[in-house]
Design a protein around this motif. Structure first.
Motif, PDB file in Angstrom:
ATOM      1  N   GLU A  13      52.608  30.890 -60.111  1.00 51.13           N
ATOM      2  CA  GLU A  13      51.943  30.526 -58.859  1.00 51.13           C
ATOM      3  C   GLU A  13      52.551  29.252 -58.270  1.00 51.13           C
ATOM      4  N   ALA A  14      52.824  28.282 -59.134  1.00 50.96           N
ATOM      5  CA  ALA A  14      53.366  27.005 -58.665  1.00 50.96           C
ATOM      6  C   ALA A  14      54.761  27.169 -58.073  1.00 50.96           C
ATOM      7  N   PHE A  15      55.532  28.121 -58.578  1.00 50.88           N
ATOM      8  CA  PHE A  15      56.917  28.300 -58.144  1.00 50.88           C
ATOM      9  C   PHE A  15      57.106  29.542 -57.272  1.00 50.88           C
ATOM     10  N   TYR A  16      56.015  30.018 -56.681  1.00 56.34           N
ATOM     11  CA  TYR A  16      56.108  31.221 -55.859  1.00 56.34           C
ATOM     12  C   TYR A  16      56.932  31.000 -54.588  1.00 56.34           C
ATOM     13  N   ASP A  17      56.920  29.770 -54.073  1.00 57.87           N
ATOM     14  CA  ASP A  17      57.686  29.477 -52.855  1.00 57.87           C
ATOM     15  C   ASP A  17      58.973  28.737 -53.175  1.00 57.87           C
ATOM     16  N   ASP A  18      59.432  28.837 -54.411  1.00 57.61           N
ATOM     17  CA  ASP A  18      60.583  28.068 -54.877  1.00 57.61           C
ATOM     18  C   ASP A  18      61.852  28.914 -54.840  1.00 57.61           C
ATOM     19  N   ASP A  19      62.865  28.435 -54.137  1.00 56.44           N
ATOM     20  CA  ASP A  19      64.098  29.205 -53.990  1.00 56.44           C
ATOM     21  C   ASP A  19      64.906  29.276 -55.281  1.00 56.44           C
ATOM     22  N   VAL A  20      64.773  28.271 -56.140  1.00 50.92           N
ATOM     23  CA  VAL A  20      65.496  28.309 -57.412  1.00 50.92           C
ATOM     24  C   VAL A  20      64.899  29.387 -58.324  1.00 50.92           C
ATOM     25  N   ALA A  21      63.571  29.427 -58.407  1.00 52.09           N
ATOM     26  CA  ALA A  21      62.913  30.420 -59.262  1.00 52.09           C
ATOM     27  C   ALA A  21      63.229  31.847 -58.825  1.00 52.09           C
ATOM     28  N   PHE A  22      63.496  32.032 -57.536  1.00 50.75           N
ATOM     29  CA  PHE A  22      63.785  33.374 -57.019  1.00 50.75           C
ATOM     30  C   PHE A  22      65.272  33.581 -56.733  1.00 50.75           C
ATOM     31  N   TYR A  23      66.103  32.658 -57.210  1.00 53.22           N
ATOM     32  CA  TYR A  23      67.541  32.734 -56.917  1.00 53.22           C
ATOM     33  C   TYR A  23      68.160  34.035 -57.422  1.00 53.22           C
ATOM     34  N   PHE A  24      67.697  34.533 -58.565  1.00 55.14           N
ATOM     35  CA  PHE A  24      68.263  35.754 -59.128  1.00 55.14           C
ATOM     36  C   PHE A  24      67.385  36.974 -58.844  1.00 55.14           C
ATOM     37  N   LEU A  25      66.347  36.789 -58.018  1.00 54.39           N
ATOM     38  CA  LEU A  25      65.476  37.898 -57.608  1.00 54.39           C
ATOM     39  C   LEU A  25      65.652  38.228 -56.124  1.00 54.39           C
ATOM     40  N   ASP A  26      65.737  37.180 -55.297  1.00 52.82           N
ATOM     41  CA  ASP A  26      66.004  37.381 -53.864  1.00 52.82           C
ATOM     42  C   ASP A  26      67.501  37.614 -53.673  1.00 52.82           C
ATOM     43  N   VAL A  27      67.943  38.788 -53.994  1.00 51.08           N
ATOM     44  CA  VAL A  27      69.377  39.099 -53.972  1.00 51.08           C
ATOM     45  C   VAL A  27      69.647  40.266 -53.023  1.00 51.08           C
ATOM     46  N   PRO A  28      70.880  40.372 -52.506  1.00 50.17           N
ATOM     47  CA  PRO A  28      71.185  41.411 -51.511  1.00 50.17           C
ATOM     48  C   PRO A  28      70.979  42.837 -52.004  1.00 50.17           C
ATOM     49  N   PHE A  95      68.415  44.301 -68.208  1.00 44.85           N
ATOM     50  CA  PHE A  95      68.157  45.649 -67.709  1.00 44.85           C
ATOM     51  C   PHE A  95      67.217  45.670 -66.511  1.00 44.85           C
ATOM     52  N   LYS A  96      66.498  44.560 -66.278  1.00 41.59           N
ATOM     53  CA  LYS A  96      65.522  44.531 -65.189  1.00 41.59           C
ATOM     54  C   LYS A  96      66.048  43.865 -63.921  1.00 41.59           C
ATOM     55  N   LEU A  97      67.058  43.014 -64.068  1.00 38.89           N
ATOM     56  CA  LEU A  97      67.659  42.397 -62.897  1.00 38.89           C
ATOM     57  C   LEU A  97      68.682  43.355 -62.285  1.00 38.89           C
ATOM     58  N   THR A  98      68.943  43.172 -60.999  1.00 37.60           N
ATOM     59  CA  THR A  98      69.990  43.960 -60.349  1.00 37.60           C
ATOM     60  C   THR A  98      71.361  43.448 -60.802  1.00 37.60           C
ATOM     61  N   THR A  99      72.394  44.120 -60.378  1.00 35.47           N
ATOM     62  CA  THR A  99      73.750  43.683 -60.741  1.00 35.47           C
ATOM     63  C   THR A  99      74.008  42.256 -60.296  1.00 35.47           C
ATOM     64  N   GLU A 100      73.645  41.950 -59.058  1.00 36.31           N
ATOM     65  CA  GLU A 100      73.828  40.588 -58.555  1.00 36.31           C
ATOM     66  C   GLU A 100      72.889  39.621 -59.242  1.00 36.31           C
ATOM     67  N   GLY A 101      71.673  40.074 -59.532  1.00 34.83           N
ATOM     68  CA  GLY A 101      70.723  39.222 -60.243  1.00 34.83           C
ATOM     69  C   GLY A 101      71.228  38.848 -61.627  1.00 34.83           C
ATOM     70  N   ARG A 102      71.812  39.814 -62.335  1.00 30.56           N
ATOM     71  CA  ARG A 102      72.394  39.531 -63.648  1.00 30.56           C
ATOM     72  C   ARG A 102      73.540  38.537 -63.531  1.00 30.56           C
ATOM     73  N   PHE A 109      73.626  30.731 -63.272  1.00 37.89           N
ATOM     74  CA  PHE A 109      72.466  29.850 -63.398  1.00 37.89           C
ATOM     75  C   PHE A 109      72.413  29.130 -64.746  1.00 37.89           C
ATOM     76  N   MET A 110      72.445  29.894 -65.837  1.00 46.74           N
ATOM     77  CA  MET A 110      72.322  29.287 -67.159  1.00 46.74           C
ATOM     78  C   MET A 110      73.480  28.342 -67.443  1.00 46.74           C
ATOM     79  N   ASP A 111      74.683  28.731 -67.041  1.00 50.13           N
ATOM     80  CA  ASP A 111      75.865  27.901 -67.302  1.00 50.13           C
ATOM     81  C   ASP A 111      75.830  26.621 -66.469  1.00 50.13           C
TER      82      ASP A 111
END
Length: 229
Positions: A13-28, A95-102, A109-111
């Motif tokens: 809830e706290a990070f619902y409007d956070d672009d970093v938290a959704f960086y690998f979810l809000d993908v093309p 397996f749950k992220l898209t190709t771009e999300g992965r 992100f992790m690196d």
């Protein structure tokens, strides 16, 4: 079990409007999904991350229903080793992220987070406490929860002789808050620097400090005075 899920929900809830938290979810290549559509996976990711801190780090919560949560990683610990990734179920993200999300999560992100922390802290990295996540539900903000979740660790660290603390602020509005607790803005990095909408992260470090009982002030062990008790 329910406590860890409640802590994850608070962070979600706290990070619902956070672009970093959704960086690998809000993908093309996510099929045009909105953040509401992505909420279940957003929550699931944070459940994995909370579990990783239960195993390797420190999970703090405050409030009757865990309305404030902080995830700290002590010196020498991390959640990126393969054993933790498998033990917490984080491997399922492949397996749950898209190709771009992965690509963004596992390939960038992790690196970026790992290498930026090492570069910023240098030799002190092995002694540093890492504030990985801190969040308060919108309805519980203004109660001083964030201060208590931060000072629970920093006060103990100062009392034991001091150690640096490190965080990445994913929103510029939070930088002044962290500065009140002794964090100094070190630098800024960008996720997706070549994309149409790069996502900034402000790197902040709280230098190693000790508490001076005579003056009632915390003093940096590197000679810089920062704030009062």
């Amino acid at each position: 079990m329910e406590d860890y899920k409640a802590c994850a929900r608070t962070l979600a809830e706290a990070f619902y409007d956070d672009d970093v938290a959704f960086y690998f979810l809000d993908v093309p290549d996510n099929g045009g999904k909105t953040r509401a559509d992505l909420w279940p996976l957003h929550l699931e990711i944070l459940e994995y991350i909370v579990c990783a801190h239960i195993h390797n780090g420190l999970v703090l919560s405050i409030g009757e229903n865990h309305e404030g949560v902080a995830l700290w990683m002590p010196p020498g610990k991390n959640m990126d080793d393969w054993f933790t990734i498998f033990r917490t179920g984080m491997w399922r993200l492949w397996f749950k992220l898209t190709t771009e999300g992965r690509r963004r999560y596992f390939g960038e992100f992790m690196d970026v987070l790992h290498q930026t922390k090492i570069n910023a802290l240098g030799e002190t990295d092995k002694h540093a406490w890492y504030l990985v996540y801190i969040g308060v539900t919108p309805s519980a903000r203004g109660r001083g929860y964030a201060r208590k979740l931060i000072e629970h660790v920093t006060s103990q660290v100062d009392a034991k002789g001091g150690a640096p603390c490190y965080l990445e602020s994913s929103h510029t509005r939070n930088v002044p808050m962290y500065q009140r607790y002794g964090f100094i803005k070190h630098s800024r990095v960008l996720l997706g620097p070549d994309s149409e909408k790069p996502v900034p992260l402000d790197i902040m470090i709280r230098p190693s400090m000790i508490y001076n009982e005579k003056t009632g002030r915390r003093m940096s062990t590197v000679g810089r005075k920062l704030g009062s008790s």
